[in-house]
Design a protein around this motif. Structure first.
Motif, PDB file in Angstrom:
ATOM      1  N   ASP A 181      12.774 -14.381   5.953  1.00 29.66           N
ATOM      2  CA  ASP A 181      14.107 -14.160   5.068  1.00 29.66           C
ATOM      3  C   ASP A 181      15.292 -14.983   5.563  1.00 29.66           C
ATOM      4  OD1 ASP A 181      15.684 -12.658   3.311  1.00 29.66           O
ATOM      5  OD2 ASP A 181      15.685 -10.789   4.416  1.00 29.66           O
ATOM      6  N   ASP A 182      16.073 -15.217   4.823  1.00 23.02           N
ATOM      7  CA  ASP A 182      17.281 -16.255   5.032  1.00 23.02           C
ATOM      8  C   ASP A 182      16.772 -17.432   5.607  1.00 23.02           C
ATOM      9  OD1 ASP A 182      18.770 -13.651   4.293  1.00 23.02           O
ATOM     10  OD2 ASP A 182      19.205 -13.358   6.290  1.00 23.02           O
ATOM     11  N   GLU A 238      16.909 -17.022  -3.531  1.00 27.54           N
ATOM     12  CA  GLU A 238      17.505 -15.870  -3.259  1.00 27.54           C
ATOM     13  C   GLU A 238      18.955 -15.806  -3.749  1.00 27.54           C
ATOM     14  OE1 GLU A 238      17.104 -12.922   0.526  1.00 27.54           O
ATOM     15  OE2 GLU A 238      17.668 -14.615   1.105  1.00 27.54           O
TER      16      GLU A 238
HETATM   17 CA    CA Z   1      17.819 -12.591   2.571  1.00 26.60          CA
END
Ligand code: CA
Ligand code: C2E
Ligand code: CA
Ligand code: CA
Length: 281
Positions: A181-182, A238
């Motif tokens: 993630d990220d 995202e």
């Molecule tokens: Ca994220």
């Protein structure tokens, strides 16, 4: 105050004191929130950029406080992590999200079953119960393990790399998929990728927003997507908010996207309506 030394100065800083009190109060209230049914999940669709069909969802926590109103996860998840409450809360999130996924998979069959992504924090990974909770959620819901995506940020992995690697390997052995993630926001993203087996790269919103800027900025996104493709990972962008960003990501052959352009995180019935629309398309 300057001469009093750092530790004392911290204690008497009124803003920090207020913040500390707020955390203590939040922690106290959060303890009962799960049992009181104040925690809920909302679901943000994940869209295939080539077809614009919904291929899955990310489950996101919300706390509906009876007095304070809705409290966002950026405020209470850190409190839950520090206090260890994230472990029972995370167990509930896994159970609830996989139960919803099972229902949606039955009602909306696809060649590749709808995926459900769940965020897992550092504290959950470090504790000894995550594997059991994931196993429990998979067997109770009956969803194919590969349709469950566990999202981990690299900050969850800085502490004890070999222990974390062993944990992640156990989870992957169950057949679940792992997402980073990220991606790109930490300082160790690249070495992380070498050390751990992941299936999905989620390019952080801060890079996607660069797609409205100069060609040089867009080159960063190009690089991240190419990296994912080269490593044969699924790439998710995202925070896609504009049609221009979507078009650019599609041209880069990024696989999947999430963001307000497609939908905000939705309550379960609204998410299912959107899913039904996507069936018809
Ligand atoms: Ca994220
Ligand atoms: P995240 O995993 O990076 O989740 C994406 C965040 O971006 C979500 O915020 C989502 O609502 C927001 N978002 C999605 N599309 C857009 C967009 O187009 N523009 C903008 N500006 N924002 C967008 P949210 O729901 O407030 O969650 C914040 C963070 O809280 C999550 O970041 C995740 O780290 C954490 N979190 C949420 N649910 C859970 C959970 O069940 N367990 C754990 N451990 N952490 C969670
Ligand atoms: Ca996430
Ligand atoms: Ca984030």
């Amino acid at each position: 105050a300057k001469t009093a030394g750092r530790a004392q100065w911290v204690v008497f800083d009124p803003e920090m004191r207020a913040a500390a009190l707020e955390r203590i109060e939040l922690e106290r209230q959060l303890t009962g929130a799960l049992e009181a049914g104040q925690l809920r999940l909302v679901y943000q669709p994940v869209v295939d950029l080539a077809t614009e069909r919904v291929v899955g969802f990310e489950a996101l926590l919300r706390w509906h406080h009876p007095v304070l109103g809705p409290i966002g996860p950026d405020r209470f998840v850190p409190v839950a992590e520090d206090s260890g409450l994230i472990v029972p809360i995370g167990r509930w999130v896994l159970a609830e999200a996989t139960r919803t996924a099972a229902r949606w998979q039955r009602a909306h069959p696809r060649d590749t079953p709808l995926s459900m992504a769940v965020n897992v924090s550092a504290r959950q990974l470090a504790g000894g119960t995550l594997l059991g909770h994931v196993t429990e959620a998979l067997s109770a819901s009956g969803i194919p393990p590969s349709s469950l995506v566990l999202e981990v940020t690299e900050t969850a992995l800085v502490t004890d790399r070999s222990a974390v690697a062993a944990r992640l390997a156990e989870l992957r052995a169950l057949g679940t998929r792992l997402a980073l993630d990220d991606f790109g926001t930490g300082y160790s993203s690249l070495s992380w990728l070498r050390q751990f087996d992941v299936d999905v790269l989620k390019i952080d919103r801060s890079f996607v927003s660069l797609l409205d800027g100069s060609p040089d900025d867009a080159a960063i996104v190009h690089g991240l997507v190419q990296l994912g493709r080269t490593l044969r990972l699924e790439v998710v962008a995202e925070g896609v908010e504009t049609a221009a960003q979507r078009d650019r990501l599609r041209a880069e052959r990024c696989d999947l996207a999430q963001g307000y352009l497609f939908a905000q995180p939705l309550e379960e019935p609204d998410a299912e309506l959107l899913l039904a629309d996507s069936d018809a398309a």
